[in-house]
Motif scaffolding. Sequence first.
Motif, short mmCIF file in Angstrom:
data_model
loop_
_atom_site.label_atom_id
_atom_site.label_comp_id
_atom_site.label_asym_id
_atom_site.label_seq_id
_atom_site.Cartn_x
_atom_site.Cartn_y
_atom_site.Cartn_z
N ASN A 123 9.72 17.51 -3.60
CA ASN A 123 8.32 17.90 -3.41
C ASN A 123 7.37 16.79 -3.86
O ASN A 123 6.37 16.51 -3.19
N ALA A 124 7.68 16.14 -4.97
CA ALA A 124 6.85 15.04 -5.45
C ALA A 124 6.90 13.86 -4.48
O ALA A 124 5.87 13.23 -4.19
N ALA A 125 8.08 13.57 -3.95
CA ALA A 125 8.23 12.47 -2.99
C ALA A 125 7.41 12.76 -1.72
O ALA A 125 6.69 11.89 -1.22
N LYS A 126 7.51 13.98 -1.23
CA LYS A 126 6.77 14.34 -0.02
C LYS A 126 5.26 14.23 -0.25
O LYS A 126 4.53 13.77 0.63
N THR A 127 4.81 14.63 -1.41
CA THR A 127 3.38 14.52 -1.73
C THR A 127 2.94 13.07 -1.66
O THR A 127 1.87 12.77 -1.10
N LEU A 128 3.75 12.16 -2.19
CA LEU A 128 3.42 10.73 -2.11
C LEU A 128 3.47 10.24 -0.66
O LEU A 128 2.60 9.49 -0.22
N ASP A 170 0.80 -1.22 0.00
CA ASP A 170 0.00 0.00 0.00
C ASP A 170 0.83 1.28 0.00
O ASP A 170 0.29 2.37 0.11
N THR A 171 2.15 1.18 -0.10
CA THR A 171 2.97 2.38 -0.09
C THR A 171 2.99 3.02 -1.47
O THR A 171 3.26 2.36 -2.46
N PRO A 172 2.70 4.31 -1.55
CA PRO A 172 2.63 4.97 -2.85
C PRO A 172 3.98 5.16 -3.53
O PRO A 172 4.03 5.42 -4.73
N CYS A 173 5.08 5.00 -2.82
CA CYS A 173 6.40 5.22 -3.42
C CYS A 173 6.89 4.04 -4.25
O CYS A 173 7.87 4.17 -4.97
N LYS A 174 6.23 2.92 -4.18
CA LYS A 174 6.76 1.73 -4.84
C LYS A 174 6.90 1.88 -6.35
O LYS A 174 7.76 1.25 -6.94
N GLU A 175 6.13 2.75 -6.95
CA GLU A 175 6.23 2.95 -8.39
C GLU A 175 7.19 4.08 -8.76
O GLU A 175 7.50 4.26 -9.93
N ARG A 176 7.64 4.88 -7.80
CA ARG A 176 8.48 6.05 -8.09
C ARG A 176 9.69 6.15 -7.17
O ARG A 176 9.96 7.21 -6.60
N PRO A 177 10.46 5.10 -6.97
CA PRO A 177 11.58 5.16 -6.03
C PRO A 177 12.63 6.21 -6.39
O PRO A 177 13.32 6.72 -5.51
N GLU A 178 12.73 6.56 -7.65
CA GLU A 178 13.72 7.55 -8.08
C GLU A 178 13.47 8.94 -7.48
O GLU A 178 14.36 9.78 -7.44
N LEU A 179 12.28 9.17 -6.98
CA LEU A 179 11.97 10.47 -6.38
C LEU A 179 12.58 10.62 -4.98
O LEU A 179 12.76 11.73 -4.50
N PHE A 180 12.89 9.52 -4.35
CA PHE A 180 13.24 9.54 -2.94
C PHE A 180 14.73 9.60 -2.66
O PHE A 180 15.15 10.07 -1.61
N VAL A 181 15.53 9.09 -3.57
CA VAL A 181 16.98 9.09 -3.40
C VAL A 181 17.61 9.46 -4.73
O VAL A 181 17.21 8.95 -5.77
#
Length: 90
Positions: free
Chosen positions: A41-46, A17-28
């Motif tokens: 900003n996009a990572a924080k929104t997720l 259920d974690t929204p970051c699983k499709e966009r890991p490149e936003l976080f690191v």
Amino acid sequence: MSTIPHFLDHVTGAWPDTPCKERPELFVDSSRLTPLKENRNAAKTLCYRCPVREDCADYAIDNDFRDGIWGALTVDERDALARSRIAVDD
């Protein structure tokens, strides 16, 4: 099929259920400790809609991770939160 980003390997709970699983490149960002502002900003929104946001932030604070976005917090924000927790405990 997406893989679990390394920064969630040890966070237990609702991984599906974690929204970051499709966009890991936003976080690191591999070349920076904190992702670029637009990615941050996009990572924080997720993160704000994530069911394990607090656990994720706590894990990063407990393990003194110095890179990436964890639980919607940058390293400076995690440091501030950790300091505030210490001040409350004193």
